[in-house]
Design an enzyme around this catalytic site. Structure first.
Site, short mmCIF file in Angstrom:
data_model
loop_
_atom_site.label_atom_id
_atom_site.label_comp_id
_atom_site.label_asym_id
_atom_site.label_seq_id
_atom_site.Cartn_x
_atom_site.Cartn_y
_atom_site.Cartn_z
CD GLU A 94 -11.33 -10.29 7.99
OE1 GLU A 94 -10.47 -10.21 8.86
OE2 GLU A 94 -11.37 -9.55 7.00
NE ARG A 150 -8.51 -3.09 1.32
CZ ARG A 150 -8.80 -4.16 0.57
NH1 ARG A 150 -8.40 -4.19 -0.69
NH2 ARG A 150 -9.45 -5.18 1.07
CB SER A 196 -14.07 -1.63 3.53
OG SER A 196 -12.66 -1.62 3.60
N GLY A 197 -13.22 -4.54 2.14
CA GLY A 197 -12.96 -5.45 1.02
C GLY A 197 -12.52 -4.83 -0.29
N GLY A 198 -12.17 -3.54 -0.28
CA GLY A 198 -11.76 -2.91 -1.54
C GLY A 198 -12.82 -1.99 -2.12
CE LYS A 200 -12.47 -7.03 9.37
NZ LYS A 200 -11.43 -6.18 9.92
NE ARG A 240 -3.98 -2.33 1.30
CZ ARG A 240 -4.67 -3.09 2.14
NH1 ARG A 240 -4.79 -2.71 3.40
NH2 ARG A 240 -5.29 -4.17 1.72
P1 13P Z 1 -10.52 -3.93 4.50
O1 13P Z 1 -11.55 -3.11 5.22
O2 13P Z 1 -9.49 -3.12 3.79
O3 13P Z 1 -11.14 -5.00 3.65
O4 13P Z 1 -9.72 -4.71 5.61
C1 13P Z 1 -10.37 -5.30 6.65
C2 13P Z 1 -9.56 -6.37 7.22
O5 13P Z 1 -9.31 -6.39 8.38
C3 13P Z 1 -9.08 -7.43 6.32
O6 13P Z 1 -8.62 -8.51 7.07
#
Ligand code: 13P
Length: 349
Positions: free
Chosen positions: A177, A294, A261-263, A219, A33
Site C-alpha cells: 500500500e 472509512r 478510500s483515503g478520506g 492497494k 475516530r
Molecule cells: P481508508 O479506506 O480509510 O483510506 O483506509 C484504508 C486503509 O487500509 C489505510 O491503510
C-alpha cells in the site's frame, strides 16, 4: 516459496464482485475516530465495535477478506468466539496489518517513513499460525511544495518490497500500500504525476527484491485532487486519471488492485470505483476492487455511537455500504441506490 498457496489466496481475495474491508485501525487511530463521534475510547468499546463488524449478517457475501490489527486478531466475541474464526466461518479470509505506523523521516522534513521491519519474520510466522493468510503494510507519500523527494519515495518503496518478500516467504500474500495522501491543495495532475513516480519505483523495488508479482495485491490511492484543492474533478475524470496511471505502471502479472478510500466520502469512493468499471469493462489486465476502511465503516460507526440498541442499524449500514461497493465492482452502481432503507438512528443513552 509457497507459490501455489500465494496465488490461490490472491485469486480468492479478488473473486467475483467482492472486496476487502480494512478494519485494522491502530489503537490510536481507532480512538481518534471514536472521539470524533463521541464513543468512549476503551479496549472494551474497541472490542465491541469490532464484534459488531464481524458478526454483521451476510457480510461474507460482500467481502473476500478483512484486515485485522494485532489487538483484534486475538480478540473474541462476548460469546467467546475468536474474531478470526467468525470471519473464516463467514467465508472471509483474515488478514493482518503488520506495519507499526509512520514516523518523521530523518533528513527529510515533512516526509514519513513506516516502521516495523525489525522482527517481522517472527511476527509473520505467529500470524500465519493464528490463521492470517494476507498482510498489509502502508507507506505514506506527502505532496507539498518540496515533497515528495526521490529519497523518501525510494526508501518507502524499498521497505514495501522487503516486507513483501518476507510475507511471501511465510505463505502470506502481501498487500502493498503506497498511499499518496489527499492532504493539501494540489491538482489532480500533480497527484497523477506523483502516483506514477511512486508506482514505478515500487515495481522496480519489488523486482529487485525478487517478489513474485503473481502473489501480491496492490492497494493504491485513487488519482484525485487534494482535499483543499479549489478545483475538484468529475467522477469520470478521476476514473480515467486513475486507470490510465495504473495501466502505465502496474504489470499485468499482478492479480489485483484494491483501492483505499483515503478520506473520500463513502458515496464518492463507490461512484469512482463504479465509473472505472463502466469505462474499462473487459479492458483491464488485473481485477479492480475496494479495500476501504472509512468508506465502508464511517456511516456504521456514526450510527452505533457505542450503544447496544444501535448495533442492528449499524450492521445494516455496514452491509449496505459493502454491497454498494459490490455493485460498483460490477459497474452497476447508481446514486439512487443510496437512499434505500435509511435506518433509524437512536441517540439517547
Ligand atoms: P481508508 O479506506 O480509510 O483510506 O483506509 C484504508 C486503509 O487500509 C489505510 O491503510
Amino acid at each position: 516459496m509457497k507459490t501455489e498457496e500465494l496465488i490461490n489466496t490472491a485469486t480468492a481475495l479478488m473473486a467475483g464482485d467482492k472486496g476487502l474491508l480494512a478494519m485494522d485501525e491502530s489503537t490510536g487511530t481507532c480512538n481518534k475516530r471514536f472521539e470524533e463521534v463521541g464513543i468512549p475510547q476503551t479496549v472494551e468499546y474497541r472490542r465491541a465495535y469490532r464484534e459488531l463488524i464481524v458478526t454483521t449478517p451476510d457480510l461474507g457475501t460482500c467481502l473476500s477478506g478483512a484486515i485485522l490489527y494485532d489487538e483484534t486478531i486475538y480478540q473474541s466475541t462476548k460469546k467467546g468466539d475468536l474474531f478470526i474464526d467468525v470471519l473464516k466461518k463467514a467465508g472471509i479470509i483474515p488478514g493482518i496489518k503488520v506495519d507499526e505506523g509512520t514516523v518523521n523521516m530523518a533528513n527529510f522534513p515533512g516526509e514519513k517513513i513506516t516502521e516495523g521491519l525489525d522482527g517481522l519474520r517472527q511476527r509473520l510466522e505467529k500470524y500465519y499460525d493464528q490463521g492470517a493468510r494476507f498482510a498489509k503494510w502502508r507507506a505514506v507519500i506527502t505532496i507539498g511544495e518540496e515533497t515528495p523527494t526521490k529519497g523518501s519515495i525510494e526508501a518507502n518503496m524499498h521497505e514495501l518490497a522487503r516486507y513483501a518478500a518476507l510475507c511471501q516467504e511465510n505463505g502470506i500474500v502481501p498487500i502493498v500500500e503506497p498511499e499518496v495522501l489527499m492532504d493539501g491543495d494540489h491538482s489532480i495532475k500533480k497527484c497523477q504525476k506523483v502516483t506514477e513516480k511512486v508506482l514505478k519505483m515500487l515495481f522496480k523495488q519489488l523486482e529487485k527484491q525478487k517478489v513474485d508479482l503473481r502473489g501480491i495485491i496492490l492497494k493504491p490511492n485513487m488519482v484525485l485532487p487534494g482535499l483543499k484543492s479549489p478545483k475538484q474533478a468529475s467522477i469520470d475524470k478521476v476514473a480515467k486519471a486513475t486507470v490510465s496511471t495504473l495501466l502505465k505502471c502496474v504489470p499485468p502479472t499482478v492479480p489485483g488492485i484494491a483501492f483505499l478510500s483515503g478520506g473520500q466520502p463513502a458515496e464518492l469512493a463507490t461512484a469512482h470505483l463504479n465509473a472505472m468499471h463502466v469505462k474499462y469493462k473487459g479492458k483491464l489486465p488485473w481485477a479492480l476492487t475496494f479495500s476501504f476502511a472509512r468508506a465502508i465503516q464511517q456511516p456504521a460507526m456514526e450510527t452505533w455511537k457505542g450503544l447496544d440498541k444501535n448495533v442492528k442499524a449499524a450492521q445494516k449500514l455496514l452491509y449496505e455500504r459493502a454491497s454498494l461497493d459490490n455493485a460498483a465492482r460490477r459497474g452497476e452502481y447508481t446514486p439512487d441506490m443510496e437512499q434505500a432503507n435509511k435506518p433509524l438512528i437512536l441517540t439517547e443513552k
